[in-house]
Scaffold this motif. Structure first.
Motif, PDB file in Angstrom:
ATOM      1  N   TRP A  50       2.488   7.904   8.775  1.00  0.00           N
ATOM      2  CA  TRP A  50       1.952   7.798   7.420  1.00  0.00           C
ATOM      3  C   TRP A  50       0.436   7.590   7.437  1.00  0.00           C
ATOM      4  CZ3 TRP A  50       4.160   9.394   3.238  1.00  0.00           C
ATOM      5  CH2 TRP A  50       5.552   9.459   3.182  1.00  0.00           C
ATOM      6  N   VAL A  51      -0.072   6.825   8.406  1.00  0.00           N
ATOM      7  CA  VAL A  51      -1.516   6.600   8.498  1.00  0.00           C
ATOM      8  C   VAL A  51      -2.227   7.915   8.821  1.00  0.00           C
ATOM      9  CG1 VAL A  51      -3.301   5.481   9.888  1.00  0.00           C
ATOM     10  CG2 VAL A  51      -1.347   4.161   9.071  1.00  0.00           C
TER      11      VAL A  51
ATOM     12  N   HIS B 247      12.062   0.225  10.140  1.00  0.00           N
ATOM     13  CA  HIS B 247      10.920   1.110  10.335  1.00  0.00           C
ATOM     14  C   HIS B 247      10.220   0.743  11.636  1.00  0.00           C
ATOM     15  CE1 HIS B 247      11.305   2.719   6.296  1.00  0.00           C
ATOM     16  NE2 HIS B 247      11.547   1.480   5.883  1.00  0.00           N
ATOM     17  N   SER B 248       9.980   1.735  12.464  1.00  0.00           N
ATOM     18  CA  SER B 248       9.264   1.493  13.714  1.00  0.00           C
ATOM     19  C   SER B 248       7.785   1.766  13.504  1.00  0.00           C
ATOM     20  CB  SER B 248       9.822   2.390  14.822  1.00  0.00           C
ATOM     21  OG  SER B 248       9.528   3.742  14.521  1.00  0.00           O
ATOM     22  N   TRP B 249       6.993   1.398  14.469  1.00  0.00           N
ATOM     23  CA  TRP B 249       5.552   1.587  14.354  1.00  0.00           C
ATOM     24  C   TRP B 249       5.200   3.070  14.313  1.00  0.00           C
ATOM     25  CZ3 TRP B 249       2.689   4.243  17.889  1.00  0.00           C
ATOM     26  CH2 TRP B 249       3.284   4.501  19.113  1.00  0.00           C
ATOM     27  N   THR B 250       6.049   3.926  14.898  1.00  0.00           N
ATOM     28  CA  THR B 250       5.747   5.359  14.886  1.00  0.00           C
ATOM     29  C   THR B 250       5.836   5.935  13.471  1.00  0.00           C
ATOM     30  OG1 THR B 250       8.038   5.847  15.478  1.00  0.00           O
ATOM     31  CG2 THR B 250       6.462   5.726  17.274  1.00  0.00           C
ATOM     32  N   GLU B 251       6.748   5.413  12.657  1.00  0.00           N
ATOM     33  CA  GLU B 251       6.816   5.865  11.267  1.00  0.00           C
ATOM     34  C   GLU B 251       5.549   5.479  10.511  1.00  0.00           C
ATOM     35  OE1 GLU B 251      10.664   5.659   9.030  1.00  0.00           O
ATOM     36  OE2 GLU B 251      11.222   4.476  10.786  1.00  0.00           O
ATOM     37  N   TYR B 252       5.102   4.245  10.709  1.00  0.00           N
ATOM     38  CA  TYR B 252       3.880   3.809  10.045  1.00  0.00           C
ATOM     39  C   TYR B 252       2.687   4.603  10.543  1.00  0.00           C
ATOM     40  CZ  TYR B 252       6.511  -0.148   8.230  1.00  0.00           C
ATOM     41  OH  TYR B 252       7.422  -0.923   7.588  1.00  0.00           O
ATOM     42  N   ALA B 253       2.628   4.887  11.844  1.00  0.00           N
ATOM     43  CA  ALA B 253       1.520   5.667  12.403  1.00  0.00           C
ATOM     44  C   ALA B 253       1.495   7.068  11.789  1.00  0.00           C
ATOM     45  CB  ALA B 253       1.648   5.755  13.923  1.00  0.00           C
TER      46      ALA B 253
END
Length: 184
Positions: free
Chosen positions: A154-155, A146-152
């Motif tokens: 979801w946020v 998972h890259s930070w863009t996926e987490y971003a």
């Protein structure tokens, strides 16, 4: 006293007050279990009332382990004749508890019938099994990370959902106050 935004304010306060749980020293359950690396070697087993035979294939070499069925004790000094796919081979003793067969070439993927004739002292037995060889798995397949863009993403989706809930709650509260004012 009327607080039309109280449910929304309580919801936002609960979300902001909640903090992630972090394990302190001594509470982290230790290191994660090591992941299996590479493939398991192909193997076969053959069992009778007297013997258990396990063979592990590594390239052209088959390492054999022969035990007594009753108590799992190793059988030493046995003669093992192995028949794999119609070709016969005599196993040679390696160390105290191992036997070895070297094939002329590595077997092709598929299921090969294996028959072993075991002679140990005055005991003789015929054991049968199958060697199932699979094609090599694709080693170049990457594990999904998972890259930070996926987490971003979801946020942002979570914030949008909260904003939508707040807006809907505000509309419901305003509609109630309008109805309550009309009744008075």
């Amino acid at each position: 006293m009327n607080f039309p935004n109280l449910p929304v304010a309580l919801c936002v306060a609960a979300i902001l007050a909640a903090s992630p749980a972090w394990a302190g020293p001594g509470h982290d359950h230790g290191d994660a279990a090591p992941a299996a690396v590479g493939q398991a070697l192909p193997r076969f087993s053959a069992v009778s009332e007297t013997f258990e035979l396990v063979g592990v294939l590594s390239g052209k070499q088959i390492t054999l382990y022969l035990d007594r069925f009753a108590d799992n004790s190793p059988v030493r000094g046995a003669q093992i004749e192995l028949e794999i796919g119609g070709a016969k081979f005599n196993a040679e003793k390696q160390g105290d508890d191992e036997y070895e067969v070297v094939l002329p070439e590595a077997p092709k993927p598929g299921v090969l019938p294996v028959t072993a004739t075991v002679t140990a002292g005055n005991e003789a037995d015929l054991l049968a099994g199958e060697l199932d060889i699979h094609e090599e798995a694709h080693a170049d397949e990457a594990v999904h990370t998972h890259s930070w863009t996926e987490y971003a993403g979801w946020v942002v989706a979570g914030i949008a959902a909260l904003a939508l809930l707040g807006w809907g709650g505000r509309r419901v509260m305003n509609a109630r106050s309008v109805r309550a004012g009309a009744a008075a």
